[in-house]
Scaffold this motif. Structure first.
Motif, mmCIF file in Angstrom:
data_model
loop_
_atom_site.group_PDB
_atom_site.id
_atom_site.type_symbol
_atom_site.label_atom_id
_atom_site.label_comp_id
_atom_site.label_asym_id
_atom_site.label_seq_id
_atom_site.Cartn_x
_atom_site.Cartn_y
_atom_site.Cartn_z
ATOM 1 N N ALA A 275 30.300 -6.403 -53.827
ATOM 2 C CA ALA A 275 31.733 -6.160 -53.594
ATOM 3 C C ALA A 275 32.258 -5.055 -54.505
ATOM 4 O O ALA A 275 33.015 -4.183 -54.066
ATOM 5 C CB ALA A 275 32.529 -7.444 -53.813
ATOM 6 N N ALA A 276 31.847 -5.070 -55.772
ATOM 7 C CA ALA A 276 32.289 -4.028 -56.708
ATOM 8 C C ALA A 276 31.720 -2.676 -56.299
ATOM 9 O O ALA A 276 32.425 -1.659 -56.318
ATOM 10 C CB ALA A 276 31.872 -4.381 -58.129
ATOM 11 N N ALA A 277 30.453 -2.670 -55.904
ATOM 12 C CA ALA A 277 29.813 -1.423 -55.471
ATOM 13 C C ALA A 277 30.489 -0.872 -54.226
ATOM 14 O O ALA A 277 30.685 0.338 -54.094
ATOM 15 C CB ALA A 277 28.327 -1.659 -55.213
ATOM 16 N N GLN A 278 30.875 -1.762 -53.331
ATOM 17 C CA GLN A 278 31.557 -1.331 -52.102
ATOM 18 C C GLN A 278 32.915 -0.698 -52.436
ATOM 19 O O GLN A 278 33.291 0.305 -51.845
ATOM 20 C CB GLN A 278 31.731 -2.530 -51.180
ATOM 21 C CG GLN A 278 32.050 -2.176 -49.764
ATOM 22 C CD GLN A 278 31.788 -3.360 -48.848
ATOM 23 O OE1 GLN A 278 31.690 -4.507 -49.281
ATOM 24 N NE2 GLN A 278 31.676 -3.073 -47.561
ATOM 25 N N ASN A 279 33.626 -1.272 -53.397
ATOM 26 C CA ASN A 279 34.937 -0.736 -53.784
ATOM 27 C C ASN A 279 34.860 0.680 -54.321
ATOM 28 O O ASN A 279 35.816 1.450 -54.180
ATOM 29 C CB ASN A 279 35.605 -1.633 -54.821
ATOM 30 C CG ASN A 279 36.310 -2.812 -54.213
ATOM 31 O OD1 ASN A 279 36.538 -2.867 -53.011
ATOM 32 N ND2 ASN A 279 36.648 -3.773 -55.046
ATOM 33 N N ILE A 280 33.763 1.040 -54.966
ATOM 34 C CA ILE A 280 33.660 2.405 -55.509
ATOM 35 C C ILE A 280 32.745 3.297 -54.669
ATOM 36 O O ILE A 280 32.439 4.418 -55.065
ATOM 37 C CB ILE A 280 33.229 2.411 -56.997
ATOM 38 C CG1 ILE A 280 31.839 1.835 -57.198
ATOM 39 C CG2 ILE A 280 34.265 1.694 -57.845
ATOM 40 C CD1 ILE A 280 31.303 2.032 -58.603
ATOM 41 N N GLY A 281 32.341 2.811 -53.509
ATOM 42 C CA GLY A 281 31.616 3.651 -52.561
ATOM 43 C C GLY A 281 30.183 3.969 -52.930
ATOM 44 O O GLY A 281 29.746 5.111 -52.747
ATOM 45 N N MET A 282 29.439 2.974 -53.421
ATOM 46 C CA MET A 282 28.048 3.256 -53.786
ATOM 47 C C MET A 282 27.044 2.327 -53.118
ATOM 48 O O MET A 282 25.874 2.328 -53.479
ATOM 49 C CB MET A 282 27.864 3.207 -55.302
ATOM 50 C CG MET A 282 28.151 1.881 -55.937
ATOM 51 S SD MET A 282 27.679 1.779 -57.675
ATOM 52 C CE MET A 282 26.007 1.217 -57.560
ATOM 53 N N VAL A 283 27.460 1.561 -52.118
ATOM 54 C CA VAL A 283 26.536 0.633 -51.476
ATOM 55 C C VAL A 283 25.432 1.385 -50.743
ATOM 56 O O VAL A 283 24.252 1.059 -50.876
ATOM 57 C CB VAL A 283 27.283 -0.330 -50.518
ATOM 58 C CG1 VAL A 283 26.302 -1.142 -49.696
ATOM 59 C CG2 VAL A 283 28.183 -1.253 -51.315
ATOM 60 N N ALA A 284 25.781 2.390 -49.978
ATOM 61 C CA ALA A 284 24.785 3.108 -49.183
ATOM 62 C C ALA A 284 23.732 3.796 -50.053
ATOM 63 O O ALA A 284 22.542 3.761 -49.750
ATOM 64 C CB ALA A 284 25.468 4.137 -48.284
ATOM 65 N N SER A 285 24.152 4.388 -51.152
ATOM 66 C CA SER A 285 23.207 5.099 -52.011
ATOM 67 C C SER A 285 22.421 4.152 -52.911
ATOM 68 O O SER A 285 21.325 4.479 -53.353
ATOM 69 C CB SER A 285 23.945 6.128 -52.870
ATOM 70 O OG SER A 285 24.853 5.471 -53.729
ATOM 71 N N GLY A 286 22.988 2.988 -53.219
ATOM 72 C CA GLY A 286 22.311 2.021 -54.078
ATOM 73 C C GLY A 286 22.550 2.234 -55.563
ATOM 74 O O GLY A 286 22.516 1.299 -56.346
#
Length: 122
Positions: A99-110
Motif C-alpha cells: 500500500a505504501a509503495a502504491q502511494n508513491i508509485g513504485m509497485v511496478a518497478s519494485g
C-alpha cells in the motif's frame, strides 16, 4: 602522570564516538533504495504483516516511529509506521508495504530511490 591524562583523553574520545554512533538520531533522515513486500507473515514487532497498511521495515528505528517517505523520481510521498526490521540488501534503507509503495508509485518497478525523515518518534 602525563600518560594517564593522555590515556583518559583517548578513552573519553572513544566513548564519545560510540555514544554518537549508538543513538537512533543518526538514522532520523536518509536516502537510499527502497523495495516493497507483501504477505501475511509475522513482523519483528510481532504484528501480522498486512499489505494494506502503510508500514515499513527499517534496520534500527524504533517500532512505531512514523516516517515521511518521498520517491525521488516523482516527488510523491507517504507517511508510514515502522513495524519490522530490514531490509538486509546493500543500498536499501526501507522495505515498504504494498500500500505504501502504491502511494508513491513504485509497485511496478519494485524498487525506487527514496528519501525519508522522521515525523513522529515513539
Amino acid at each position: 602522570m602525563k600518560k594517564i591524562a593522555r590515556s583518559l583523553a583517548i578513552a573519553a574520545t572513544i566513548s564519545a564516538s560510540f555514544a554518537v554512533v549508538s543513538t537512533p538520531a543518526f538514522a532520523s533522515a536518509g536516502c537510499g533504495g527502497a523495495s516493497w513486500y507483501g504477505g501475511s507473515s509475522r513482523t519483528a514487532s510481532g504484528e501480522r504483516m498486512s499489505s494494506r497498511n502503510l508500514t515499513a521495515a527499517h534496520r534500527s528505528l524504533a517500532f512505531g516511529t512514523r516516517l515521511r517517505v518521498t520517491n525521488k523520481h516523482n516527488g510523491r510521498s507517504v507517511i508510514v509506521r515502522i513495524n519490522d526490521r530490514g531490509p538486509f540488501i546493500r543500498g536499501r534503507v526501507l522495505d515498504l508495504s504494498r500500500a505504501a509503495a502504491q502511494n508513491i508509485g513504485m509497485v511496478a518497478s519494485g524498487t525506487a530511490s527514496v528519501c525519508y525523515e522522521v515525523v513522529a518518534s515513539k
